[in-house]
Every structure is written in C-alpha cells, then in structure tokens.
Design a protein around this motif. Structure first.
Motif, short mmCIF file in Angstrom:
data_model
loop_
_atom_site.label_atom_id
_atom_site.label_comp_id
_atom_site.label_asym_id
_atom_site.label_seq_id
_atom_site.Cartn_x
_atom_site.Cartn_y
_atom_site.Cartn_z
N ASP B 73 0.88 -1.17 0.00
CA ASP B 73 0.00 0.00 0.00
C ASP B 73 0.91 1.21 0.00
N ASN B 74 1.11 1.79 -1.16
CA ASN B 74 2.03 2.91 -1.27
C ASN B 74 1.52 4.16 -0.55
N SER B 75 0.22 4.25 -0.33
CA SER B 75 -0.32 5.39 0.42
C SER B 75 0.01 5.29 1.91
N LYS B 76 0.29 4.06 2.35
CA LYS B 76 0.62 3.83 3.77
C LYS B 76 2.09 3.45 3.96
N ASN B 77 2.86 3.43 2.87
CA ASN B 77 4.28 3.04 2.95
C ASN B 77 4.45 1.69 3.64
N THR B 78 3.63 0.74 3.27
CA THR B 78 3.63 -0.54 3.95
C THR B 78 3.65 -1.69 2.96
N LEU B 79 4.45 -2.69 3.28
CA LEU B 79 4.57 -3.93 2.51
C LEU B 79 3.93 -5.05 3.33
N TYR B 80 3.30 -5.99 2.65
CA TYR B 80 2.64 -7.09 3.34
C TYR B 80 3.08 -8.43 2.75
N LEU B 81 2.94 -9.47 3.56
CA LEU B 81 3.08 -10.84 3.07
C LEU B 81 2.00 -11.67 3.76
N GLN B 82 1.00 -12.08 2.99
CA GLN B 82 -0.04 -12.97 3.48
C GLN B 82 0.44 -14.40 3.28
N MET B 83 0.51 -15.15 4.37
CA MET B 83 1.02 -16.51 4.32
C MET B 83 -0.07 -17.48 4.73
N ASP B 84 -0.47 -18.34 3.82
CA ASP B 84 -1.51 -19.35 4.07
C ASP B 84 -0.92 -20.75 3.97
N SER B 85 -1.67 -21.72 4.48
CA SER B 85 -1.25 -23.12 4.42
C SER B 85 0.19 -23.28 4.88
N LEU B 86 0.52 -22.71 6.01
CA LEU B 86 1.90 -22.68 6.49
C LEU B 86 2.39 -24.08 6.83
N ARG B 87 3.66 -24.29 6.56
CA ARG B 87 4.33 -25.56 6.79
C ARG B 87 5.50 -25.35 7.74
N PRO B 88 5.94 -26.40 8.42
CA PRO B 88 7.11 -26.26 9.31
C PRO B 88 8.34 -25.70 8.58
N GLU B 89 8.49 -26.02 7.31
CA GLU B 89 9.66 -25.54 6.56
C GLU B 89 9.58 -24.05 6.22
N ASP B 90 8.44 -23.40 6.52
CA ASP B 90 8.33 -21.96 6.33
C ASP B 90 8.89 -21.19 7.52
N MET B 91 9.22 -21.90 8.58
CA MET B 91 9.68 -21.28 9.81
C MET B 91 11.00 -20.54 9.61
N GLY B 92 11.13 -19.38 10.28
CA GLY B 92 12.36 -18.64 10.22
C GLY B 92 12.14 -17.15 10.44
N VAL B 93 13.21 -16.41 10.26
CA VAL B 93 13.13 -14.95 10.34
C VAL B 93 12.82 -14.41 8.95
N TYR B 94 11.83 -13.55 8.88
CA TYR B 94 11.43 -12.92 7.62
C TYR B 94 11.88 -11.47 7.64
N TYR B 95 12.69 -11.13 6.64
CA TYR B 95 13.20 -9.77 6.51
C TYR B 95 12.47 -9.04 5.39
N CYS B 96 12.09 -7.82 5.66
CA CYS B 96 11.60 -6.90 4.65
C CYS B 96 12.82 -6.20 4.08
N VAL B 97 12.96 -6.21 2.75
CA VAL B 97 14.17 -5.64 2.16
C VAL B 97 13.83 -4.75 0.97
N ARG B 98 14.65 -3.74 0.78
CA ARG B 98 14.46 -2.81 -0.33
C ARG B 98 15.31 -3.23 -1.52
N GLY B 99 14.69 -3.33 -2.66
CA GLY B 99 15.41 -3.63 -3.88
C GLY B 99 15.88 -2.37 -4.56
N THR B 100 16.93 -2.51 -5.35
CA THR B 100 17.50 -1.33 -5.98
C THR B 100 17.17 -1.25 -7.46
N GLY B 101 16.62 -2.32 -8.02
CA GLY B 101 16.31 -2.32 -9.43
C GLY B 101 14.90 -2.83 -9.64
N SER B 102 14.70 -3.55 -10.73
CA SER B 102 13.38 -4.12 -10.96
C SER B 102 13.13 -5.24 -9.96
#
Lengths: 107, 121
Positions: B73-102
């Motif tokens: 939501d660019n009006s709120k300067n916010t990034l989201y990640l909706q995660m469904d059907s989660l599995r044990p292998e999805d476990m970990g630290v999730y980082y939000c990161v800025r890309g520099t190109g496409s």
C-alpha cells in the motif's frame, strides 16, 4: 533457479590476514552479483554489488571481482569487526539466489 | 534515515495463516521494488517474494507459490506478506528488504530487523 556455491563454508583466520571467499554460479550471471555480511542475530548488510562496486560506507579493505560464473570477495587485512558470515547473491534472474554462506572465524 | 520495521510474526500451527507487515520510512517507498527474504534457523538466505514499485508485478519462489501473497500500500508506505497453508519448513526470520532495481533482478541495500515465524503444533 540459478544455484550459487560458496567456498569454503568455514574459514579460520587471524587479524591482519588476507582472506578470499569464492562464489560460483551454475550459469553465467554477467556481473549481477552482490556480497553481504551478517553477524549473529543481525540482518545482513550489503557490502558489494555488480560484482565489484563497493557500497557507500564499506571499508576499502573489502573488494570483489569476477564475472560470468566465478566471483571472489577479498578482505585485504582482516579486522576484528570482520568476523561474520558472508553471502553472495545473484540477481541476474528471479529468484535472487544466495550462496550457502561462509563463516569467517577467529583462528 | 531509512527504516524498515517488520511486524506480525509469531507462533502458528501447520496449515494456519499469518500476515506480515513492514512499515517503511525515510525514503520514497513508491519508487522501490520490495522483497521478503527469509532465513530458517541456522540456515542461509532465501528470496521468498518480490513486488514492483507500483505493485502491479509480483513473483514468488517456487516453494511458496499459491500459498503466499505479497502486496503493498504505497499510500501507507507498507509492505505485506499474506502466508496461508503454512508448513514447518516456512519457519524462520522474515526480513523486509528494499530492492535497488526491478523486482525480478535486484540486490538489497536496506534490510529490516526481521520478524520470527514459528510453525509448530
């Protein structure tokens, strides 16, 4: 996906040593390669992009080289703050795959 | 000063859902591609998903396609990640990161502090 392989996985070195880490891509990625440093419990930090361009604020003892499928990260004189894990990342195509990491330990 | 602040991590059962958020500040959010990069405990880094600056283009690593949805939501300067059907292998630290190109070919010059996802019964 492009596979990235780093070597060695662990490296033991002393302060002042020259250290070299190698990263190989499973296919050519031109110079679309970045290097990151990560310390325990912290987010990675960008060191180098486009294989050899130093990010602003990164000490000049860090350097990168290579193109195509073989790349190196060199630390010319290891400092106490440099003991960390280093990752390469290709960004030639999505997903931007990372190497498995190289942990630089104190000898 | 660029800041990326993730939230929303926690404990969820296998098969459950969770939504991560990332509040961005200190730069023009709408001009940058954004990604989520995760790190399983004691493991390496994995680019999970990316989104273009305008939100019109997205991509996912194969292992999460059809289960995760990235949005912004660019009006709120916010990034989201909706995660469904989660599995044990999805476990970990999730980082939000800025890309520099496409969104499909970029390195990451700014990282959040990460938010921890635990998937366990």
């Amino acid at each position: 996906d492009i596979q990235m392989t780093q070597s060695p996985s662990t490296l033991s070195a002393s302060v002042g040593d020259r250290v070299t880490i190698t990263c190989r891509a499973s296919q050519s990625i031109s110079s679309w390669l970045a290097w990151y440093q990560q310390k325990p419990g912290k987010a990675p930090k960008l060191l180098i992009y486009k294989a050899s361009t130093l990010e602003n604020g990164v000490p000049s003892r860090f350097s990168g080289s290579g193109s195509g499928t073989e790349f190196t990260l060199t630390i010319s004189s290891l400092q106490p703050d440099d003991f960390a894990t280093y990752y390469c990342q290709q960004y030639n195509s999505y997903p931007g795959t990372f190497g498995q990491g190289t942990k630089v330990e104190i000898k | 000063e660029v800041q990326l602040v993730e939230s929303g991590g926690g404990l969820v059962q296998p098969g459950g859902s969770l939504r991560l958020s990332c509040a961005a500040s200190g730069f023009t959010f709408s001009r940058y591609a954004m990604h989520w990069v995760r790190q399983a405990p004691g493991k390496g880094l994995e680019d999970v998903s990316g989104i273009s600056s305008d939100g019109d283009s997205t991509d996912y690593v194969h292992s999460v396609k059809g289960r995760f949805t990235i949005s912004r939501d660019n009006s709120k300067n916010t990034l989201y990640l909706q995660m469904d059907s989660l599995r044990p292998e999805d476990m970990g630290v999730y980082y939000c990161v800025r890309g520099t190109g496409s969104y499909y070919g970029t390195f990451f010059d700014q990282w959040g502090q990460g938010t921890l996802l635990t998937v366990s019964s």
